[in-house]
Design an enzyme around this catalytic site. Structure first.
Site, PDB file in Angstrom:
ATOM      1  N   GLN A  82      -6.705  -4.597  10.660  1.00 30.30           N
ATOM      2  CA  GLN A  82      -5.136  -3.985  11.789  1.00 30.30           C
ATOM      3  C   GLN A  82      -5.405  -2.527  12.844  1.00 30.30           C
ATOM      4  O   GLN A  82      -4.134  -1.845  12.684  1.00 30.30           O
ATOM      5  CB  GLN A  82      -4.373  -3.909  10.387  1.00 30.30           C
ATOM      6  CG  GLN A  82      -3.494  -4.633  10.031  1.00 30.30           C
ATOM      7  CD  GLN A  82      -2.602  -4.580   9.382  1.00 30.30           C
ATOM      8  OE1 GLN A  82      -1.078  -3.821   9.542  1.00 30.30           O
ATOM      9  NE2 GLN A  82      -2.399  -4.794   8.000  1.00 30.30           N
ATOM     10  N   ARG A 116       3.813  -9.244  10.858  1.00 29.12           N
ATOM     11  CA  ARG A 116       5.021  -8.655  11.156  1.00 29.12           C
ATOM     12  C   ARG A 116       5.849  -9.451  10.088  1.00 29.12           C
ATOM     13  O   ARG A 116       7.289  -9.490   9.477  1.00 29.12           O
ATOM     14  CB  ARG A 116       5.423  -8.054  11.622  1.00 29.12           C
ATOM     15  CG  ARG A 116       4.614  -7.338  12.812  1.00 29.12           C
ATOM     16  CD  ARG A 116       4.411  -6.296  12.227  1.00 29.12           C
ATOM     17  NE  ARG A 116       2.771  -6.330  11.475  1.00 29.12           N
ATOM     18  CZ  ARG A 116       2.643  -5.680  10.191  1.00 29.12           C
ATOM     19  NH1 ARG A 116       2.937  -4.248  10.075  1.00 29.12           N
ATOM     20  NH2 ARG A 116       1.498  -6.024   9.657  1.00 29.12           N
ATOM     21  N   ASP A 168      -3.312   7.904   4.179  1.00 23.96           N
ATOM     22  CA  ASP A 168      -2.833   6.689   4.853  1.00 23.96           C
ATOM     23  C   ASP A 168      -3.395   5.918   6.472  1.00 23.96           C
ATOM     24  O   ASP A 168      -3.839   6.995   7.617  1.00 23.96           O
ATOM     25  CB  ASP A 168      -1.609   6.217   5.301  1.00 23.96           C
ATOM     26  CG  ASP A 168      -0.303   4.754   4.971  1.00 23.96           C
ATOM     27  OD1 ASP A 168      -1.489   3.949   4.796  1.00 23.96           O
ATOM     28  OD2 ASP A 168       0.656   4.952   5.598  1.00 23.96           O
ATOM     29  N   GLU A 169      -3.112   4.284   6.252  1.00 26.10           N
ATOM     30  CA  GLU A 169      -3.711   4.062   8.114  1.00 26.10           C
ATOM     31  C   GLU A 169      -5.184   4.510   8.809  1.00 26.10           C
ATOM     32  O   GLU A 169      -5.375   4.727   9.254  1.00 26.10           O
ATOM     33  CB  GLU A 169      -2.732   4.215   9.078  1.00 26.10           C
ATOM     34  CG  GLU A 169      -0.935   3.845   8.790  1.00 26.10           C
ATOM     35  CD  GLU A 169      -1.335   2.280   8.695  1.00 26.10           C
ATOM     36  OE1 GLU A 169      -2.110   1.518   8.616  1.00 26.10           O
ATOM     37  OE2 GLU A 169       0.246   1.525   8.261  1.00 26.10           O
ATOM     38  N   LYS A 211       0.841  -1.487   0.108  1.00 25.53           N
ATOM     39  CA  LYS A 211      -0.218  -0.364  -0.116  1.00 25.53           C
ATOM     40  C   LYS A 211       1.109   1.348   0.099  1.00 25.53           C
ATOM     41  O   LYS A 211       0.180   2.082  -0.562  1.00 25.53           O
ATOM     42  CB  LYS A 211      -1.047  -0.048   1.514  1.00 25.53           C
ATOM     43  CG  LYS A 211      -0.432   0.060   2.229  1.00 25.53           C
ATOM     44  CD  LYS A 211      -0.993  -0.131   4.127  1.00 25.53           C
ATOM     45  CE  LYS A 211      -0.788   0.367   5.224  1.00 25.53           C
ATOM     46  NZ  LYS A 211      -0.657   0.906   5.350  1.00 25.53           N
ATOM     47  N   THR A 212       1.595   1.210   0.838  1.00 26.49           N
ATOM     48  CA  THR A 212       2.977   2.417   0.892  1.00 26.49           C
ATOM     49  C   THR A 212       3.491   2.564  -0.648  1.00 26.49           C
ATOM     50  O   THR A 212       3.734   4.115  -1.411  1.00 26.49           O
ATOM     51  CB  THR A 212       3.927   1.641   2.001  1.00 26.49           C
ATOM     52  OG1 THR A 212       3.521   2.114   3.101  1.00 26.49           O
ATOM     53  CG2 THR A 212       4.854   3.536   1.852  1.00 26.49           C
TER      54      THR A 212
END
Length: 770
Positions: free
Chosen positions: A256, A614, A225-226, A33-34
């Protein structure tokens, strides 16, 4: 631009090329996504969108810096400079600097960190004569913080009978007064706390339509973002700013969303499609980070949540090894397992320390891990411990610097007015506070006009106060023409702080000196870095804002090769080849405080999902049968989350049938129940009741068979001799130097590679001959 677009897969390309209108990108863990956000911004710029008209809101400053650097690589540094990119707090602090006068604040207002706010609340509770055991300052601060994030101002609080009633029920009827005093004192000190940066932005955009129009026109393209971690206050700001052009792109993963305790509202992402017309929805479901086993295990976990958006995360990566689950007896043994496993992995596969991370639910769990890593000389770094900027000597220097920029800053003044010692006592400070409150002026203003007010202080104290004022004002004169580094260096010498630590010749004093030196290095780096940024000057106020808004993960860790230790909350957005998730026990993870409702439990499950995703190559889950908590040894049972993972993705180091609800005693000792006997009968004379055998009792006590000196085939009765190489579960590899004693008292003196020389009683020692 074409070469960067060609790096994207089909799912990533679609949202990147979607220029106008509201859109949501539901991005699974590790789905790139980044990269999508970065290339989308560069694409907008290549399509003629002015970078001044783009606003990108990220979760950390570090993420913003990395994205800006990537964008600069694509479109050039001079254009990337003009982007508005950063965290909610840093972007809105910047807007508030420009518009502060409309709200009655100076443009150089101070930003209070949590410690400053808590100290001020503690002072207010004391001044109001309240019981500090009932009005605990940390709880009061937390309550005020949640009010602000829910847009409950002081006025709204006093209009809300339910809130006042709930505070009265909690035996804190004067909560509203504390809130009022806190807000007034912050305003008088020209200070905003973290929550104010959002609350005051909402106030600005609501009360001043011309300001809202100005920034709506400025930010024609908004990217967030997020988005799943935004709170109500942040949601309203984004909604207001995007309302005119509706070119808003939000990226996030409902799986998340783990910051409810900070006020994050998962409904912001769940309901996004209802907030705007014709929302385009994109899904990034291919995970590039982890192996198939890790991705599918994580899917099997998050499927148990009822509140979620539809998506199926998949990966084309290899299957990879299964997730290893290990049961240990105690938390110390858990630490030793993690350290030994990291050591073995490093040695067998030539890996670096930085490829390993240990994640835990609470900070307190790090101690046993740290002890074990130290014993094996494995370097590690703890994230989320005491931040560099929270150390006392650093806070002292920063307090002086804050006073230069904003002399009304009450907390900074109280911190350094008598440090280093200059003979201004606590009684004098209390009188200054009373006078400042009486005249509704800042303490510094009172000190500047000592001749005009009645204050019971002697001539000597008065002179000392005047000297302090003169010193601060001389720093202000210097600050008008110097950069942040020149001022900071001058202040640290002139105030006597450096001499104070030089006098203290202890190792602690030297460490503090080194920390101040490191701070000055940091200021120098900052000033040089600001030269690359448009509109930046490298001034002291810019540096202080940067420090105030720095998060723990924004600290530059350098290239030092260390194992990362952190809570799962801090691990969000990071990735490591090998991840150890420790403390997988009921009441610890899921936390005992988060199991009252389905909503809380689902948040804990999302937290576990974040932890597991992670890992790139290998994940380890460990739990113990007993653990020290609050100084007491308590029994523990495995976390329900282990059972929720599909069995096919797990490999148990301890047998699977030993996992949950394992009886601690052998059922055979109870014998069979004879239901034909309605009551217990006395044993027949001359016969003993049948009891457990010796072998069963040994199992019950979990002891090794005790040797009586006769050869039984047990390791400890075999002919161990000096020079035998052995391995011990705690001390590692070693060599027997000598043996003494016989039978139950047989001892061995062993020199261990890491543990030194130890004398062990063989009947209890868990040794393995190598």
């Amino acid at each position: 631009m074409e070469q960067y677009l060609s790096q994207l897969n089909e799912a990533q390309l679609a949202p990147t090329l979607q220029k106008d209108g509201p859109m949501i990108v539901i991005a699974g863990a590790g789905s790139g996504k980044t990269r999508v956000l970065t290339i989308r911004i560069a694409y907008l710029m290549s399509q003629g969108v002015d970078p001044f008209n783009i606003l990108a809101l990220t979760f950390t400053n570090k993420a913003a810096r990395e994205m800006k650097k990537r964008i600069a690589d694509i479109v050039g540094n001079s254009e990337a400079k003009n982007l508005w990119m950063g965290t909610f707090h840093s972007i809105f602090a910047k807007i508030l600097r420009f518009e502060a006068d409309k709200l009655g604040y100076p443009s150089n207002f101070t930003i209070y960190d949590t410690q400053d706010s808590q100290r001020l609340i503690s002072s207010i509770i004391k001044e109001m004569g309240l019981d500090k055991d009932i009005y605990k300052y940390k709880q009061v601060y937390s309550r005020i913080s949640s009010y602000k994030n829910s847009l409950i101002t002081v006025k709204a609080y006093f209009q809300n009978g339910e809130l006042q009633e709930s505070d009265a029920m909690a035996k804190r009827p004067r909560m509203g007064e504390i809130y009022q005093n806190y807000v007034d004192r912050c305003f008088k000190a020209g200070a905003m706390d973290f929550d104010d940066l959002l609350l005051k932005t909402n106030e600005l955009l609501t009360r001043f339509p011309d300001v809202l129009l100005k920034y709506q026109d400025r930010f024609r393209y908004i990217l967030v973002d997020e988005y799943q971690d935004t709170n109500h206050s942040q949601y309203l700001i984004v909604r207001a700013l995007s309302d005119r052009f509706q070119n808003i792109c939000v990226v996030g993963d409902d799986a998340q969303s783990i910051y409810a305790f900070r006020g994050a509202n998962i409904n912001n992402i769940l309901n996004f499609q209802k907030d705007y017309d014709d929302v385009k929805t994109y899904r990034l479901e291919q995970n590039y980070r982890s192996t198939k086993n890790i991705v599918q295990a994580a899917n099997s976990i998050i499927d148990k949540n009822k509140t979620k958006l539809d998506k199926v995360v998949w990966t084309a990566n290899d299957d990879g090894p299964k997730i290893i689950v290990n049961r240990l007896i105690t938390d110390a043994e858990e630490g030793r397992f993690v350290a030994a496993s990291i050591w073995d992995n490093k040695m067998n596969n030539q890996l670096k320390n930085g490829e390993f991370a240990v994640l835990y639910r609470t900070n307190a769990q790090s101690r046993a891990i740290e002890d074990a890593l130290r014993k094996r000389d494995i370097p590690y770094r703890i994230y989320g411990g005491l931040s560099f900027y929270q150390r006392k000597e650093i806070k002292d220097v920063l307090a002086y610097l804050r006073l230069i920029v904003n002399p009304a800053d009450e907390e900074a003044l109280k911190r350094v007015i008598n440090y280093p010692t200059r003979g201004i006592g606590q009684t004098t400070i209390e009188r200054l506070v009373v006078a400042a409150n009486h005249y509704n002026r800042s303490i510094f203003e009172v000190m500047m006009h000592l001749d005009k007010i009645e204050l019971k202080i002697n001539a000597g104290t008065k002179r000392k106060l005047e000297d302090f004022v003169t010193m601060i004002r001389s720093f202000q004169v210097m600050n008008a023409n110097a950069d942040a580094f020149q001022v900071a260096e001058h202040v640290s010498k002139k105030t006597g702080l450096i001499q104070e630590f030089k006098k203290d010749g202890t190792p602690e004093g030297i460490a503090r000196m080194e920390n101040i030196e490191e701070l000055l290095n940091g200021v120098k780096d900052f000033v040089e870095g600001q030269q690359e940024i448009a509109d930046a000057t490298g001034s002291l106020s810019e540096f202080l804002e940067d420090v105030a808004l720095a998060t723990d993960l924004d600290q530059d860790t350098g290239d030092d090769d260390r194992v990362a230790l952190m809570t799962i909350h801090l691990a969000k957005g990071l990735e490591f080849p090998h991840v150890y998730i420790v403390g997988m026990e009921e009441d610890l993870f899921p936390s005992a405080m988060s199991m009252n409702t389905r909503t809380e439990l689902e948040e804990e499950r999302r937290l576990f999902y974040v932890a597991l995703t992670r890992a790139e190559k290998q994940a380890y889950l460990t739990y113990t049968l007993s653990r020290y908590r609050w100084g007491k040894l308590i029994d523990a049972e495995p976390s329900r989350f282990i059972e929720e993972i599909d069995e096919q993705y797990l490999e148990y180091i301890t047998p699977i049938n030993d996992r949950r609800y394992k009886p601690m005693i052998d059922a055979d000792i109870f014998g069979e129940v004879d239901k034909s006997k309605l009551r217990l009968k006395k044993p027949i004379a001359g016969k003993s009741p049948k009891g457990p055998s010796e072998e069963q009792l040994r199992k019950l006590r979990k002891l090794k068979p005790v040797s009586d000196g006769a050869p039984t085939g047990n390791l400890f009765d075999s002919d161990l001799v000096a020079g035998t190489k052995v391995n011990h579960t705690r001390f590692g590899r070693g060599e027997i130097i000598k043996l003494e004693g016989v039978g139950q008292d047989k001892k061995a003196e062993i020199r261990f590679e890491n543990g030194g020389l130890k004398k062990l009683l063989l009947r209890f020692a868990k040794l393995e001959v190598l």
